[in-house]
Design a protein around this motif. Structure first.
Motif, PDB file in Angstrom:
ATOM      1  N   LYS A 108       0.813  -1.212   0.000  1.00  0.00           N
ATOM      2  CA  LYS A 108       0.000   0.000   0.000  1.00  0.00           C
ATOM      3  C   LYS A 108       0.854   1.274   0.000  1.00  0.00           C
ATOM      4  O   LYS A 108       0.359   2.363  -0.262  1.00  0.00           O
ATOM      5  N   PHE A 109       2.134   1.120   0.314  1.00  0.00           N
ATOM      6  CA  PHE A 109       2.996   2.294   0.466  1.00  0.00           C
ATOM      7  C   PHE A 109       3.949   2.496  -0.716  1.00  0.00           C
ATOM      8  O   PHE A 109       4.900   3.265  -0.613  1.00  0.00           O
ATOM      9  N   MET A 110       3.684   1.830  -1.837  1.00  0.00           N
ATOM     10  CA  MET A 110       4.619   1.880  -2.961  1.00  0.00           C
ATOM     11  C   MET A 110       4.777   3.283  -3.555  1.00  0.00           C
ATOM     12  O   MET A 110       5.810   3.594  -4.131  1.00  0.00           O
ATOM     13  N   ASP A 111       3.758   4.123  -3.414  1.00  0.00           N
ATOM     14  CA  ASP A 111       3.846   5.488  -3.956  1.00  0.00           C
ATOM     15  C   ASP A 111       4.233   6.519  -2.903  1.00  0.00           C
ATOM     16  O   ASP A 111       4.393   7.704  -3.223  1.00  0.00           O
ATOM     17  N   GLN A 112       4.378   6.095  -1.666  1.00  0.00           N
ATOM     18  CA  GLN A 112       4.487   7.059  -0.569  1.00  0.00           C
ATOM     19  C   GLN A 112       5.788   7.857  -0.545  1.00  0.00           C
ATOM     20  O   GLN A 112       5.840   8.939   0.041  1.00  0.00           O
ATOM     21  N   TYR A 113       6.832   7.351  -1.184  1.00  0.00           N
ATOM     22  CA  TYR A 113       8.065   8.149  -1.238  1.00  0.00           C
ATOM     23  C   TYR A 113       7.848   9.445  -2.025  1.00  0.00           C
ATOM     24  O   TYR A 113       8.608  10.406  -1.865  1.00  0.00           O
ATOM     25  N   ASN A 158      12.526  23.149  11.798  1.00  0.00           N
ATOM     26  CA  ASN A 158      12.549  22.674  10.412  1.00  0.00           C
ATOM     27  C   ASN A 158      11.622  21.493  10.171  1.00  0.00           C
ATOM     28  O   ASN A 158      11.205  21.258   9.039  1.00  0.00           O
ATOM     29  N   PHE A 159      11.309  20.742  11.254  1.00  0.00           N
ATOM     30  CA  PHE A 159      10.484  19.549  11.060  1.00  0.00           C
ATOM     31  C   PHE A 159       9.783  19.193  12.364  1.00  0.00           C
ATOM     32  O   PHE A 159      10.386  19.246  13.440  1.00  0.00           O
ATOM     33  N   ALA A 160       8.514  18.829  12.257  1.00  0.00           N
ATOM     34  CA  ALA A 160       7.744  18.414  13.433  1.00  0.00           C
ATOM     35  C   ALA A 160       6.689  17.392  13.019  1.00  0.00           C
ATOM     36  O   ALA A 160       6.174  17.431  11.900  1.00  0.00           O
ATOM     37  N   ALA A 161       6.365  16.484  13.932  1.00  0.00           N
ATOM     38  CA  ALA A 161       5.350  15.468  13.681  1.00  0.00           C
ATOM     39  C   ALA A 161       4.841  14.955  15.025  1.00  0.00           C
ATOM     40  O   ALA A 161       5.372  15.307  16.087  1.00  0.00           O
ATOM     41  N   VAL A 162       3.816  14.114  14.977  1.00  0.00           N
ATOM     42  CA  VAL A 162       3.165  13.611  16.185  1.00  0.00           C
ATOM     43  C   VAL A 162       3.606  12.170  16.438  1.00  0.00           C
ATOM     44  O   VAL A 162       3.652  11.362  15.500  1.00  0.00           O
ATOM     45  N   PRO A 163       3.929  11.810  17.682  1.00  0.00           N
ATOM     46  CA  PRO A 163       4.315  10.425  17.983  1.00  0.00           C
ATOM     47  C   PRO A 163       3.248   9.432  17.541  1.00  0.00           C
ATOM     48  O   PRO A 163       2.050   9.711  17.621  1.00  0.00           O
ATOM     49  N   ASP A 164       3.704   8.277  17.101  1.00  0.00           N
ATOM     50  CA  ASP A 164       2.784   7.251  16.617  1.00  0.00           C
ATOM     51  C   ASP A 164       2.194   6.462  17.785  1.00  0.00           C
ATOM     52  O   ASP A 164       2.707   6.495  18.910  1.00  0.00           O
ATOM     53  N   VAL A 165       1.110   5.762  17.502  1.00  0.00           N
ATOM     54  CA  VAL A 165       0.428   4.935  18.495  1.00  0.00           C
ATOM     55  C   VAL A 165       0.061   3.614  17.838  1.00  0.00           C
ATOM     56  O   VAL A 165      -0.413   3.591  16.694  1.00  0.00           O
ATOM     57  N   GLN A 179       3.480  -2.560  20.976  1.00  0.00           N
ATOM     58  CA  GLN A 179       4.348  -1.393  20.787  1.00  0.00           C
ATOM     59  C   GLN A 179       3.804  -0.163  21.506  1.00  0.00           C
ATOM     60  O   GLN A 179       4.567   0.680  21.960  1.00  0.00           O
ATOM     61  N   GLY A 180       2.486  -0.053  21.564  1.00  0.00           N
ATOM     62  CA  GLY A 180       1.854   1.014  22.336  1.00  0.00           C
ATOM     63  C   GLY A 180       2.248   2.413  21.909  1.00  0.00           C
ATOM     64  O   GLY A 180       2.262   2.748  20.726  1.00  0.00           O
ATOM     65  N   TRP A 181       2.600   3.224  22.893  1.00  0.00           N
ATOM     66  CA  TRP A 181       2.937   4.634  22.680  1.00  0.00           C
ATOM     67  C   TRP A 181       4.379   4.722  22.212  1.00  0.00           C
ATOM     68  O   TRP A 181       5.309   4.458  22.956  1.00  0.00           O
ATOM     69  N   SER A 182       4.539   5.109  20.961  1.00  0.00           N
ATOM     70  CA  SER A 182       5.854   5.040  20.340  1.00  0.00           C
ATOM     71  C   SER A 182       6.583   6.376  20.385  1.00  0.00           C
ATOM     72  O   SER A 182       5.970   7.446  20.369  1.00  0.00           O
ATOM     73  N   LEU A 183       7.919   6.302  20.414  1.00  0.00           N
ATOM     74  CA  LEU A 183       8.724   7.507  20.300  1.00  0.00           C
ATOM     75  C   LEU A 183       8.847   7.931  18.844  1.00  0.00           C
ATOM     76  O   LEU A 183       9.030   9.105  18.537  1.00  0.00           O
ATOM     77  N   SER A 184       8.723   6.980  17.926  1.00  0.00           N
ATOM     78  CA  SER A 184       8.742   7.314  16.503  1.00  0.00           C
ATOM     79  C   SER A 184       7.458   8.066  16.152  1.00  0.00           C
ATOM     80  O   SER A 184       6.458   7.969  16.859  1.00  0.00           O
ATOM     81  N   PHE A 185       7.496   8.831  15.056  1.00  0.00           N
ATOM     82  CA  PHE A 185       6.340   9.658  14.715  1.00  0.00           C
ATOM     83  C   PHE A 185       5.574   9.088  13.526  1.00  0.00           C
ATOM     84  O   PHE A 185       6.085   8.293  12.753  1.00  0.00           O
ATOM     85  N   ASN A 186       4.314   9.516  13.425  1.00  0.00           N
ATOM     86  CA  ASN A 186       3.451   9.122  12.321  1.00  0.00           C
ATOM     87  C   ASN A 186       3.574  10.162  11.213  1.00  0.00           C
ATOM     88  O   ASN A 186       3.538  11.368  11.475  1.00  0.00           O
ATOM     89  N   ALA A 187       3.720   9.712   9.964  1.00  0.00           N
ATOM     90  CA  ALA A 187       3.948  10.627   8.840  1.00  0.00           C
ATOM     91  C   ALA A 187       2.655  11.081   8.177  1.00  0.00           C
ATOM     92  O   ALA A 187       2.695  11.699   7.111  1.00  0.00           O
ATOM     93  N   GLU A 240       7.529   0.308   6.303  1.00  0.00           N
ATOM     94  CA  GLU A 240       6.730   1.529   6.438  1.00  0.00           C
ATOM     95  C   GLU A 240       7.211   2.651   5.523  1.00  0.00           C
ATOM     96  O   GLU A 240       6.861   3.825   5.716  1.00  0.00           O
ATOM     97  N   ALA A 241       8.023   2.313   4.551  1.00  0.00           N
ATOM     98  CA  ALA A 241       8.411   3.222   3.466  1.00  0.00           C
ATOM     99  C   ALA A 241       8.915   4.574   3.975  1.00  0.00           C
ATOM    100  O   ALA A 241       9.816   4.642   4.796  1.00  0.00           O
ATOM    101  N   GLU A 242       8.310   5.657   3.455  1.00  0.00           N
ATOM    102  CA  GLU A 242       8.829   6.997   3.747  1.00  0.00           C
ATOM    103  C   GLU A 242       8.699   7.358   5.222  1.00  0.00           C
ATOM    104  O   GLU A 242       9.486   8.148   5.749  1.00  0.00           O
ATOM    105  N   GLN A 243       7.722   6.787   5.922  1.00  0.00           N
ATOM    106  CA  GLN A 243       7.581   7.078   7.351  1.00  0.00           C
ATOM    107  C   GLN A 243       8.797   6.582   8.120  1.00  0.00           C
ATOM    108  O   GLN A 243       9.341   7.290   8.977  1.00  0.00           O
TER     109      GLN A 243
END
Length: 370
Positions: free
Chosen positions: A156-161, A199-206, A211-219, A247-250
């Motif tokens: 599903k993420f083949m175009d996401q880059y 320069n860049f900001a995003a919201v942590p993923d869930v 894995q629960g509350w992740s330190l990595s962010f959702n794109a 998870e491709a570009e994320q």
């Protein structure tokens, strides 16, 4: 016979180690070690259960708003020539979602300009007409193919880059951009983001699993300052950097900005996974949510369609949403209602424009190349 000769087989644990220890005492020592280890595990589990991650042990005790109201007014007037809200269209089935997203932006009176990234070879004229009917300006982009032939990338993420094209907006004079996935809905104005100095900001993923509350962010929602130099640097590294390709570009962006990304509050990407993970957290997040992200249930897609390419006709959209109300035990009924209410208003407000889209071809100009 002396006392010690009668009990010569007895060797105390503190005896001279130069003498051999009877086998049974080795077994006793091992049993004691095993019991100690088991006790440590039990105590650790009890203590770790007592002190959970704060969001899994959520308590509604903070009364301070996310943005200081005194500052909000001075921060919420972005220059439309320098600030943009961007979304993307890679398949016709998301056109109505983008039309709804566009109208949700109208309803909150955002003043930033709006751009729709789309792949000309994949999108039909009719889908493009629908997606741009509520305010997004079409902006064709070149597809950025996944590295290594897409090996390891979720299909599903083949175009996401292609999302990385956002960084090229510096060529058009855009100084700050907020990217929104097509499966988002805006509930409140978020123009304050354009004033961020980062320069860049995003919201942590869930995640709903362990894995629960992740330190990595959702794109799905990104704030960034475009830069052609950064874009070129990214292109030079997406195939050589070490990251989970699934998870491709994320995944790539999490590695590219890992230590430098500003983490935004969940209100800017209110992922439905939060509600599934901890309804108490969701209740608090929803009160100030700017952007809801329909990750687990997408109201605009066919329930049985896993490809995301089957188009739900506008006349069937409301019944399609109704058919999804029971998913996850009806957990997201309120959020489904939020989306369909904005869709109804979209269809009423832009009835003439949407009707005109029907005269366009519904066939993309070239076969799917993913």
């Amino acid at each position: 016979m002396s006392y010690f000769s009668r009990y010569r087989d007895y060797t105390p644990l503190w005896s001279d180690t130069s003498k051999p220890t009877p086998r049974r005492y080795v077994f006793i020592a091992l049993a004691l070690l095993a019991a100690s280890a088991a006790l440590n595990i039990v105590l650790y589990n009890k203590l770790s259960h007592r002190w959970q991650v704060p969001l899994d042990n959520y308590q509604e005790i903070n009364v301070q708003p996310i943005v200081d109201p005194k500052l909000a007014d001075s921060m919420s007037h972005p220059n439309p020539q320098e600030n943009a809200i961007v979304t993307s269209l890679y398949t016709d089935s998301y056109a109505t979602a983008i039309a709804t997203l566009g109208h949700s932006l109208n309803r909150v009176n955002t003043t930033a300009s709006r751009l729709l990234f789309y792949l000309p070879e994949k999108i039909s004229p009719r889908a493009l007409c629908i997606a741009t009917s509520t305010g997004f300006v079409p902006h064709p982009i070149s597809r950025i193919p996944p590295p290594r032939g897409g090996k390891g990338v979720f299909w599903k993420f083949m175009d996401q880059y292609s999302k990385l094209n956002i960084w090229t907006l510096s060529d058009s004079g855009i100084k700050a951009a907020v990217y929104l996935d097509a499966d988002t809905l805006v509930l409140r104005n978020f123009d304050e983001l354009f004033s961020l100095p980062y320069n860049f900001a995003a919201v942590p993923d869930v995640y709903v699993d362990g894995q629960g509350w992740s330190l990595s962010f959702n794109a799905g929602v990104l704030y960034l300052r475009p830069s052609r130099a950064v874009f070129e640097d990214m292109l030079s590294k997406i195939a050589t950097a070490s990251y989970n390709m699934h998870e491709a570009e994320q995944s790539f962006l999490n590695h590219y900005y890992g230590a430098e990304a500003l983490r935004l509050p969940y209100a800017y990407n209110a992922n439905l996974a939060i509600k599934s993970r901890k309804p108490e957290v969701w209740a608090d997040v929803k009160r100030e949510a700017r952007i809801v992200h329909y990750t687990l249930v997408k109201p605009f897609l066919e329930e049985e369609d896993n490809s995301g390419k089957k188009v739900v006709e506008m006349r069937r959209m409301e019944s399609n949403v109704q058919s999804k109300m029971g998913q996850y035990g009806g957990l997201f009924q309120e959020e489904m209602q939020d989306w369909v209410e904005v869709w109804r208003d979209t269809r009423r407000t832009f009835a003439d424009a949407l009707l005109e889209c029907g005269s366009h071809s519904a066939t993309p100009p070239s076969p799917d190349s993913s």
